[in-house]
Motif scaffolding. Sequence first.
Motif, PDB file in Angstrom:
ATOM      1  N   ALA A   1       0.831  -1.206   0.000  1.00 17.10           N
ATOM      2  CA  ALA A   1       0.000   0.000   0.000  1.00 17.10           C
ATOM      3  C   ALA A   1       0.866   1.257   0.000  1.00 17.10           C
ATOM      4  CB  ALA A   1      -0.924  -0.012   1.214  1.00 17.10           C
ATOM      5  N   ILE A   2       1.973   1.203   0.736  1.00 20.10           N
ATOM      6  CA  ILE A   2       2.889   2.351   0.758  1.00 20.10           C
ATOM      7  C   ILE A   2       3.613   2.484  -0.572  1.00 20.10           C
ATOM      8  CG2 ILE A   2       4.906   3.360   1.893  1.00 20.10           C
ATOM      9  CD1 ILE A   2       3.985   2.058   4.468  1.00 20.10           C
TER      10      ILE A   2
ATOM     11  N   SER B   1       2.432   1.788  -3.477  1.00 20.88           N
ATOM     12  CA  SER B   1       1.486   2.414  -4.404  1.00 20.88           C
ATOM     13  C   SER B   1       1.367   3.913  -4.142  1.00 20.88           C
ATOM     14  CB  SER B   1       0.109   1.747  -4.279  1.00 20.88           C
ATOM     15  OG  SER B   1       0.172   0.380  -4.646  1.00 20.88           O
ATOM     16  N   PHE B   2       1.378   4.286  -2.868  1.00 20.50           N
ATOM     17  CA  PHE B   2       1.309   5.695  -2.490  1.00 20.50           C
ATOM     18  C   PHE B   2       2.521   6.455  -3.029  1.00 20.50           C
ATOM     19  CE2 PHE B   2       2.381   9.009   0.690  1.00 20.50           C
ATOM     20  CZ  PHE B   2       1.249   9.811   0.582  1.00 20.50           C
ATOM     21  N   CYS B   3       3.709   5.875  -2.874  1.00 21.26           N
ATOM     22  CA  CYS B   3       4.926   6.533  -3.369  1.00 21.26           C
ATOM     23  C   CYS B   3       4.898   6.658  -4.889  1.00 21.26           C
ATOM     24  CB  CYS B   3       6.163   5.760  -2.921  1.00 21.26           C
ATOM     25  SG  CYS B   3       6.503   5.834  -1.141  1.00 21.26           S
ATOM     26  N   ALA B   4       4.393   5.623  -5.562  1.00 17.18           N
ATOM     27  CA  ALA B   4       4.326   5.663  -7.022  1.00 17.18           C
ATOM     28  C   ALA B   4       3.395   6.759  -7.515  1.00 17.18           C
ATOM     29  CB  ALA B   4       3.860   4.306  -7.546  1.00 17.18           C
ATOM     30  N   ALA B   5       2.389   7.100  -6.705  1.00 13.27           N
ATOM     31  CA  ALA B   5       1.403   8.105  -7.110  1.00 13.27           C
ATOM     32  C   ALA B   5       1.805   9.524  -6.719  1.00 13.27           C
ATOM     33  CB  ALA B   5       0.045   7.772  -6.495  1.00 13.27           C
ATOM     34  N   ASN B   6       2.874   9.673  -5.937  1.00 18.84           N
ATOM     35  CA  ASN B   6       3.292  10.996  -5.455  1.00 18.84           C
ATOM     36  C   ASN B   6       4.791  11.174  -5.678  1.00 18.84           C
ATOM     37  OD1 ASN B   6       0.778  12.136  -3.872  1.00 18.84           O
ATOM     38  ND2 ASN B   6       0.950   9.971  -3.279  1.00 18.84           N
ATOM     39  N   ASP B   7       5.148  12.172  -6.478  1.00 21.35           N
ATOM     40  CA  ASP B   7       6.551  12.321  -6.866  1.00 21.35           C
ATOM     41  C   ASP B   7       7.407  13.043  -5.825  1.00 21.35           C
ATOM     42  OD1 ASP B   7       5.635  14.910  -7.107  1.00 21.35           O
ATOM     43  OD2 ASP B   7       6.013  15.073  -9.266  1.00 21.35           O
ATOM     44  N   TRP B   8       6.844  13.359  -4.663  1.00 22.05           N
ATOM     45  CA  TRP B   8       7.581  14.077  -3.630  1.00 22.05           C
ATOM     46  C   TRP B   8       8.047  13.165  -2.498  1.00 22.05           C
ATOM     47  CZ3 TRP B   8       4.576  13.208   0.589  1.00 22.05           C
ATOM     48  CH2 TRP B   8       3.204  13.041   0.373  1.00 22.05           C
ATOM     49  N   ILE B   9       7.777  11.861  -2.627  1.00 17.55           N
ATOM     50  CA  ILE B   9       8.167  10.922  -1.577  1.00 17.55           C
ATOM     51  C   ILE B   9       8.555   9.598  -2.218  1.00 17.55           C
ATOM     52  CG2 ILE B   9       5.824  10.015  -1.183  1.00 17.55           C
ATOM     53  CD1 ILE B   9       6.523  10.099   1.865  1.00 17.55           C
ATOM     54  N   GLU B  10       9.554   8.932  -1.657  1.00 14.58           N
ATOM     55  CA  GLU B  10       9.945   7.632  -2.196  1.00 14.58           C
ATOM     56  C   GLU B  10      10.587   6.776  -1.119  1.00 14.58           C
ATOM     57  OE1 GLU B  10      14.307   8.556  -4.197  1.00 14.58           O
ATOM     58  OE2 GLU B  10      12.512   8.868  -5.429  1.00 14.58           O
ATOM     59  N   ASN B  11      10.693   5.484  -1.401  1.00 11.33           N
ATOM     60  CA  ASN B  11      11.301   4.543  -0.471  1.00 11.33           C
ATOM     61  C   ASN B  11      12.792   4.823  -0.357  1.00 11.33           C
ATOM     62  OD1 ASN B  11      12.247   1.946   0.756  1.00 11.33           O
ATOM     63  ND2 ASN B  11      10.111   1.376   0.424  1.00 11.33           N
TER      64      ASN B  11
ATOM     65  N   VAL C   1       9.357   0.212   6.900  1.00 10.39           N
ATOM     66  CA  VAL C   1       9.411   0.918   5.625  1.00 10.39           C
ATOM     67  C   VAL C   1       9.878   2.357   5.865  1.00 10.39           C
ATOM     68  CG1 VAL C   1       8.093   1.689   3.631  1.00 10.39           C
ATOM     69  CG2 VAL C   1       7.615  -0.550   4.663  1.00 10.39           C
ATOM     70  N   CYS C   2      11.021   2.690   5.294  1.00  5.47           N
ATOM     71  CA  CYS C   2      11.611   4.018   5.479  1.00  5.47           C
ATOM     72  C   CYS C   2      11.397   4.851   4.217  1.00  5.47           C
ATOM     73  CB  CYS C   2      13.107   3.896   5.787  1.00  5.47           C
ATOM     74  SG  CYS C   2      13.461   3.001   7.314  1.00  5.47           S
ATOM     75  N   LEU C   3      10.952   6.089   4.407  1.00  2.00           N
ATOM     76  CA  LEU C   3      10.619   6.966   3.294  1.00  2.00           C
ATOM     77  C   LEU C   3      11.417   8.262   3.384  1.00  2.00           C
ATOM     78  CD1 LEU C   3       6.722   6.601   3.443  1.00  2.00           C
ATOM     79  CD2 LEU C   3       8.320   5.279   2.038  1.00  2.00           C
ATOM     80  N   LYS C   4      11.676   8.866   2.231  1.00  2.00           N
ATOM     81  CA  LYS C   4      12.356  10.159   2.205  1.00  2.00           C
ATOM     82  C   LYS C   4      11.570  11.121   1.319  1.00  2.00           C
ATOM     83  CE  LYS C   4      15.504   8.736  -1.540  1.00  2.00           C
ATOM     84  NZ  LYS C   4      16.927   8.570  -1.938  1.00  2.00           N
ATOM     85  N   PHE C   5      11.604  12.401   1.693  1.00  6.87           N
ATOM     86  CA  PHE C   5      10.964  13.446   0.898  1.00  6.87           C
ATOM     87  C   PHE C   5      11.937  13.896  -0.184  1.00  6.87           C
ATOM     88  CE2 PHE C   5       8.818  13.794   5.051  1.00  6.87           C
ATOM     89  CZ  PHE C   5       7.512  13.619   4.631  1.00  6.87           C
ATOM     90  N   THR C   6      11.426  14.094  -1.402  1.00  8.42           N
ATOM     91  CA  THR C   6      12.302  14.403  -2.543  1.00  8.42           C
ATOM     92  C   THR C   6      11.979  15.737  -3.206  1.00  8.42           C
ATOM     93  OG1 THR C   6      10.817  13.147  -4.001  1.00  8.42           O
ATOM     94  CG2 THR C   6      12.671  11.958  -3.019  1.00  8.42           C
ATOM     95  N   ASP C   7      11.042  16.488  -2.665  1.00  8.21           N
ATOM     96  CA  ASP C   7      10.656  17.763  -3.278  1.00  8.21           C
ATOM     97  C   ASP C   7      11.829  18.749  -3.236  1.00  8.21           C
ATOM     98  OD1 ASP C   7       9.434  20.579  -3.382  1.00  8.21           O
ATOM     99  OD2 ASP C   7       7.698  19.294  -3.827  1.00  8.21           O
ATOM    100  N   ALA C   8      12.129  19.365  -4.367  1.00  9.06           N
ATOM    101  CA  ALA C   8      13.287  20.260  -4.480  1.00  9.06           C
ATOM    102  C   ALA C   8      13.148  21.509  -3.621  1.00  9.06           C
ATOM    103  CB  ALA C   8      13.491  20.654  -5.942  1.00  9.06           C
TER     104      ALA C   8
ATOM    105  N   GLU D   1      -2.979  -3.191  10.877  1.00 16.63           N
ATOM    106  CA  GLU D   1      -4.062  -3.459   9.937  1.00 16.63           C
ATOM    107  C   GLU D   1      -3.857  -2.646   8.654  1.00 16.63           C
ATOM    108  OE1 GLU D   1      -5.947  -5.878  10.470  1.00 16.63           O
ATOM    109  OE2 GLU D   1      -7.252  -5.695  12.217  1.00 16.63           O
ATOM    110  N   THR D   2      -4.094  -3.267   7.517  1.00 18.49           N
ATOM    111  CA  THR D   2      -3.947  -2.563   6.239  1.00 18.49           C
ATOM    112  C   THR D   2      -4.881  -1.355   6.170  1.00 18.49           C
ATOM    113  OG1 THR D   2      -3.328  -4.622   5.146  1.00 18.49           O
ATOM    114  CG2 THR D   2      -4.023  -2.812   3.732  1.00 18.49           C
ATOM    115  N   SER D   3      -6.052  -1.475   6.755  1.00 16.13           N
ATOM    116  CA  SER D   3      -6.992  -0.351   6.745  1.00 16.13           C
ATOM    117  C   SER D   3      -6.405   0.872   7.451  1.00 16.13           C
ATOM    118  CB  SER D   3      -8.311  -0.752   7.409  1.00 16.13           C
ATOM    119  OG  SER D   3      -8.089  -1.204   8.739  1.00 16.13           O
ATOM    120  N   ASP D   4      -5.564   0.645   8.465  1.00 19.94           N
ATOM    121  CA  ASP D   4      -4.929   1.770   9.150  1.00 19.94           C
ATOM    122  C   ASP D   4      -3.832   2.392   8.284  1.00 19.94           C
ATOM    123  OD1 ASP D   4      -6.506   1.744  11.434  1.00 19.94           O
ATOM    124  OD2 ASP D   4      -5.232   0.277  12.450  1.00 19.94           O
ATOM    125  N   ILE D   5      -3.083   1.559   7.570  1.00 25.49           N
ATOM    126  CA  ILE D   5      -2.093   2.088   6.632  1.00 25.49           C
ATOM    127  C   ILE D   5      -2.792   2.930   5.569  1.00 25.49           C
ATOM    128  CG2 ILE D   5      -0.441   1.485   4.815  1.00 25.49           C
ATOM    129  CD1 ILE D   5       0.789   0.881   7.438  1.00 25.49           C
TER     130      ILE D   5
END
Length: 381
Positions: free
Chosen positions: A282-283, A285-295, A308-315, A359-363
Amino acid sequence: MTDIAHPATRPANPRFSSGPCAKPPTWNLDVLRDAPLGRSHRAAVGKAKLKAAIEETRELLNIPADYKIGIVPASDTGAVEMALWNLLGARPVEMLAWESFGSGWITDVVKQLKIDATVKTADYGQIVDLASVDFNNDVVFTWNGTTSGVRVPNGDWIADDRSGLTICDATSAAFAMELPWDKLDVTTYSWQKVLGGEAAHGMIILSPRAVERLETYAPAWPLPKIFRLTKAGKLIDGIFTGATINTPSMLCVEDYLFALSWARSVGGLKGLIARADTNSAAIDSFCAANDWIENLAEDAATQSNTSVCLKFTDARITDGATFAKAVAKRLEAEGVAFDMGAYRDAPAGLRIWCGATVETSDIEALLPWIKWAFEAEIAPL
């Protein structure tokens, strides 16, 4: 505060900490009612509970019958250090690290035990060259980097005909990833990760090869009582049947037994892995849909399905640490996500626990809130 509409749905459980982790969804205080409180762990009832914890662990994780499983003090850290202090020094050592805990084991071995080890490290988000590992050496590694979200993809890189031992810290992998027991000689984890147990207790799992090393090799350094696994050159077998080195919490043991029961109710190991995979997907898919965050993990094959660790990529972000902390603070203030900031030694970002008790619903409810918090923080920049 920037006026951005709040998402309509909130996570039912906002606990996304990577340890201690969320309790199983059906947990409540009543599940602890049979804990033998005020009784000795050496009494028949205490020994039976401890032995049950060991044998139910064996069954759930499909651990071979000739492997030894022990409950030890000081969580996963105690279990790993017990292995390092008892087993290393007989052969050359190779240390692998791609996050802070693996780096900590390097410090133990090189600076405390003063072993001239071969050290291989990788930056956060990457992994070492596994094909370069020499299994004539004892090899120490973490299966899943809790603070980097990077895991080994499988056990294929571990030699079947190895001369050395493999010592694996599997604390955020056990119960959420397939562990190839024939490739692992020492495996450790804590109760507080995938099954949402309580802290302070560790597990150590020894292959016959590890037991042979213990009974044929005595390290040059002294061993404190709390680390000793042998006596007069023989394994202290009681440790692996429930006679713990020091006094365990029977309340925590009862909690762990409940977690094991819950794990069976969701399909055992396969069910647990599937829950973690669905959460992490689920995460993704979220990253794929938003270009400002990635794994943070650069290779999809090594992305963790638990931490799951994420980083912000917005310039527009010039101070990554401040921005990430502000996002995490905003989510906590709304009561939708607790303890989601990146680990203190890791790159700035977020860390979302996706283990089986979540729970996936919480994610799915959380993800729009991350977008809301990002937009609120990025708007003034």
